[in-house]
Design a protein around this motif. Structure first.
Motif, PDB file in Angstrom:
ATOM      1  N   GLY A  28       0.806  -1.224   0.000  1.00  0.00           N
ATOM      2  CA  GLY A  28       0.000   0.000   0.000  1.00  0.00           C
ATOM      3  C   GLY A  28       0.836   1.268   0.000  1.00  0.00           C
ATOM      4  N   GLN A  29       2.165   1.144   0.138  1.00  0.00           N
ATOM      5  CA  GLN A  29       3.000   2.352   0.093  1.00  0.00           C
ATOM      6  C   GLN A  29       3.407   2.681  -1.348  1.00  0.00           C
ATOM      7  OE1 GLN A  29       6.036   1.331   3.289  1.00  0.00           O
ATOM      8  NE2 GLN A  29       5.359   3.361   3.946  1.00  0.00           N
ATOM      9  N   SER A  30       4.036   3.840  -1.493  1.00  0.00           N
ATOM     10  CA  SER A  30       4.489   4.276  -2.820  1.00  0.00           C
ATOM     11  C   SER A  30       5.993   4.502  -2.803  1.00  0.00           C
ATOM     12  CB  SER A  30       3.821   5.599  -3.204  1.00  0.00           C
ATOM     13  OG  SER A  30       2.431   5.466  -3.226  1.00  0.00           O
ATOM     14  N   TYR A  31       6.585   4.430  -3.967  1.00  0.00           N
ATOM     15  CA  TYR A  31       7.958   4.885  -4.174  1.00  0.00           C
ATOM     16  C   TYR A  31       7.876   6.204  -4.936  1.00  0.00           C
ATOM     17  CZ  TYR A  31      10.888   0.654  -3.288  1.00  0.00           C
ATOM     18  OH  TYR A  31      11.599  -0.390  -2.743  1.00  0.00           O
ATOM     19  N   GLY A  32       8.882   7.050  -4.744  1.00  0.00           N
ATOM     20  CA  GLY A  32       9.062   8.195  -5.628  1.00  0.00           C
ATOM     21  C   GLY A  32      10.078   7.802  -6.682  1.00  0.00           C
ATOM     22  N   VAL A  33       9.928   8.354  -7.872  1.00  0.00           N
ATOM     23  CA  VAL A  33      10.920   8.132  -8.937  1.00  0.00           C
ATOM     24  C   VAL A  33      11.365   9.497  -9.452  1.00  0.00           C
ATOM     25  CG1 VAL A  33      11.308   7.177 -11.255  1.00  0.00           C
ATOM     26  CG2 VAL A  33       9.903   5.901  -9.608  1.00  0.00           C
ATOM     27  N   ILE A  34      12.686   9.664  -9.560  1.00  0.00           N
ATOM     28  CA  ILE A  34      13.221  10.902 -10.156  1.00  0.00           C
ATOM     29  C   ILE A  34      13.724  10.556 -11.548  1.00  0.00           C
ATOM     30  CG2 ILE A  34      14.871  12.801  -9.914  1.00  0.00           C
ATOM     31  CD1 ILE A  34      15.015  12.139  -6.913  1.00  0.00           C
ATOM     32  N   PRO A  35      13.018  11.014 -12.584  1.00  0.00           N
ATOM     33  CA  PRO A  35      13.475  10.658 -13.939  1.00  0.00           C
ATOM     34  C   PRO A  35      14.791  11.382 -14.247  1.00  0.00           C
ATOM     35  CG  PRO A  35      11.594  12.161 -14.029  1.00  0.00           C
ATOM     36  CD  PRO A  35      11.818  11.847 -12.589  1.00  0.00           C
ATOM     37  N   PRO A  36      15.614  10.791 -15.120  1.00  0.00           N
ATOM     38  CA  PRO A  36      16.869  11.474 -15.454  1.00  0.00           C
ATOM     39  C   PRO A  36      16.600  12.753 -16.242  1.00  0.00           C
ATOM     40  CG  PRO A  36      16.610   9.428 -16.722  1.00  0.00           C
ATOM     41  CD  PRO A  36      15.432   9.518 -15.802  1.00  0.00           C
ATOM     42  N   GLY A  37      17.543  13.676 -16.204  1.00  0.00           N
ATOM     43  CA  GLY A  37      17.403  14.908 -16.965  1.00  0.00           C
ATOM     44  C   GLY A  37      17.192  16.104 -16.065  1.00  0.00           C
ATOM     45  N   GLU A  38      17.027  17.236 -16.746  1.00  0.00           N
ATOM     46  CA  GLU A  38      16.966  18.514 -16.033  1.00  0.00           C
ATOM     47  C   GLU A  38      15.523  18.979 -15.897  1.00  0.00           C
ATOM     48  OE1 GLU A  38      20.168  21.685 -16.934  1.00  0.00           O
ATOM     49  OE2 GLU A  38      18.320  22.482 -17.795  1.00  0.00           O
ATOM     50  N   ASN A  39      15.239  19.561 -14.761  1.00  0.00           N
ATOM     51  CA  ASN A  39      13.903  20.104 -14.514  1.00  0.00           C
ATOM     52  C   ASN A  39      13.708  21.367 -15.373  1.00  0.00           C
ATOM     53  OD1 ASN A  39      11.625  21.330 -13.425  1.00  0.00           O
ATOM     54  ND2 ASN A  39      12.084  20.578 -11.362  1.00  0.00           N
ATOM     55  N   PRO A  40      12.752  21.330 -16.319  1.00  0.00           N
ATOM     56  CA  PRO A  40      12.619  22.485 -17.217  1.00  0.00           C
ATOM     57  C   PRO A  40      12.264  23.778 -16.471  1.00  0.00           C
ATOM     58  CG  PRO A  40      10.787  20.941 -17.520  1.00  0.00           C
ATOM     59  CD  PRO A  40      11.758  20.294 -16.578  1.00  0.00           C
ATOM     60  N   LYS A  41      11.671  23.618 -15.286  1.00  0.00           N
ATOM     61  CA  LYS A  41      11.284  24.828 -14.542  1.00  0.00           C
ATOM     62  C   LYS A  41      12.412  25.339 -13.641  1.00  0.00           C
ATOM     63  CE  LYS A  41       6.368  24.064 -14.729  1.00  0.00           C
ATOM     64  NZ  LYS A  41       5.357  23.245 -14.120  1.00  0.00           N
ATOM     65  N   LYS A  42      13.418  24.476 -13.378  1.00  0.00           N
ATOM     66  CA  LYS A  42      14.553  24.890 -12.528  1.00  0.00           C
ATOM     67  C   LYS A  42      15.843  24.447 -13.197  1.00  0.00           C
ATOM     68  CE  LYS A  42      12.109  23.765  -8.303  1.00  0.00           C
ATOM     69  NZ  LYS A  42      12.060  22.626  -7.402  1.00  0.00           N
TER      70      LYS A  42
END
Ligand code: FAD
Length: 377
Positions: free
Chosen positions: A130-144
């Motif tokens: 019932g828990q979640s994982y976070g995923v950080i996709p590769p690449g640059e944040n277009p807003k930062k």
């Protein structure tokens, strides 16, 4: 532990699909079980047929003599902690896990694509159902500029032991987010969802940055093994419920012997869009007293008013039973797209009023009793 048992003419039902579902019956001459560090390996030698099982992901078996036997899981220490694992890895210092496999799990007529993604965390990012994982996709944040992408959350679709039953993997059920221009109706790849496409396009061996685990609202309450759990899912919202159901019906967990009622309502577009259907159907076959499974196929079925069949129509169909179960302490869970809730709430309110009850009061009570669990996105 290594156990080798030669048996003659033993029939083995062996689900080899990633969802542990498609069963193939074969006659084997000898069978040996070896518990290795990476999970349960099953070797079969057959004179008539040879079968190689190289997927360590999902092996569950039921011998004909004991068709309801469950799969051993390890390490059982995963049952020990009293506190839920929470945020062991944060966005600033994510854990780098490895993709084991990515499998499209919908048929050709499904609108859109959903993938079952197996991630190897080597036991370093434990979680509960019932828990979640976070995923950080590769690449640059277009807003930062210069900063990484924001974390995207995904409900974990496996139990704490993972699909390989060894506590080293987690599975995600990810729908690929595509963008269609509202005027032309054409797909615009420049606006496709970043993380879901990264996950669905990834290959075995690719690295994936994960955070978490997070979330407590969808944890499975296990204090009463005879409890009733009513699960309402749309699409990938089925993920946490797949985890619950594997824990209830597939795994041999000494400290959790489920003997209550699990009732899954799953809403998807059509038959080809059903998720983990064969796995759920096998529970229905093996545990008819403990499992109910109702599907709402919006593009294939009509509700009683002649409109599309949504989960709330199925809820309405069984509303008397559902209300009685809730009155007797059943847990009810909702997971999937945010848009599912208003229709469901309207239906529950209407049914309550027809029964001469106040939905507001009932909902307050359900929340107070911790029977009401919602995770929509
Ligand atoms: P993003 O890049 O974040 O884009 C979001 C949407 O905007 C996409 O549809 C994209 O096509 C659209 N878009 C992009 N650019 C534009 C533009 N210029 N104009 C208009 N639209 C644009 N998802 C699952 O599939 N499975 C799960 O189990 C799951 N569990 C979740 C659990 C929780 C608790 C939460 C909060 C969310 C969950 N999600 C799940 C959703 C998931 O976190 C992501 O939101 C989803 O995958 C989309 O992320 P993305 O990076 O692919 O899209």
């Amino acid at each position: 532990m290594a156990l080798s048992t030669p048996l003659s003419q033993l029939s083995v039902a062996l689900p080899t699909g990633i969802d542990g579902s498609s069963r193939s019956m074969i006659k084997v001459q000898s069978i040996s079980f070896t518990e290795k560090s990476r999970g349960l390996l099953l070797r079969l030698d057959s004179k008539s047929r040879s079968l190689s099982v190289n997927k360590r992901s999902t092996i569950c078996m039921s011998l004909q003599q004991a068709s309801r036997s469950k799969v051993s899981v390890t390490p059982l220490e995963l049952e020990d902690p009293k506190e839920t694992p929470l945020n062991l890895y944060r966005p600033k210092e994510p854990y780098t896990a490895t993709i084991v496999s990515v499998e499209r799990i919908v048929g050709p007529q499904a609108p859109g694509e959903t993938c079952h993604i197996l991630i190897d965390h080597d036991g370093n990012v434990p979680y509960w159902e019932g828990q979640s994982y976070g995923v950080i996709p590769p690449g640059e944040n277009p807003k930062k500029p210069g900063a990484p992408h924001n974390v995207r959350l995904y409900s974990i679709a496996s139990t704490r032991y993972g699909d390989s039953f060894d506590g080293k993997t987690a599975s995600l059920c990810v729908r690929r987010a595509l963008y269609y221009d509202p005027e032309t109706g054409k797909e615009d790849p420049s606006k496709a969802g970043v993380c879901s496409n990264f996950l669905c396009n990834s290959k075995p061996g690719d690295k994936v940055k994960i955070t978490g685990p997070s979330g407590k609202v969808m944890l499975l309450p296990e204090d009463d093994p005879k409890a009733t759990h009513i699960m309402i899912a749309t699409g990938t919202g089925v993920a946490p419920f797949r985890g619950y159901l594997r824990r209830m019906f597939m795994e041999d967990v000494p400290s959790f012997k489920f003997d209550g009622l699990a009732w899954l309502f799953l809403g998807v577009a059509n038959t080809d869009s059903l998720l983990y259907d064969e796995e759920f159907a096998s529970y229905l076959k093996d545990y008819p007293e403990n499992f109910r499974y109702d599907k709402a196929l919006s593009r294939e079925e009509k509700n009683k008013k002649g409109g599309k069949m949504y989960v709330q129509d199925k809820i309405e169909e069984y509303s008397d039973e559902i209300f009685k179960l809730l009155d007797n302490g059943a847990h009810i869970y909702f997971c999937g797209l945010k848009g599912m809730m208003p229709g469901i709430q309207d239906t529950l309110k209407r049914v309550a009023e027809e029964r001469g009850e106040s939905w507001e009061q009932k909902l307050t009570q359900l929340r107070k009793n911790k029977q009401w669990h919602v995770e929509v996105y």
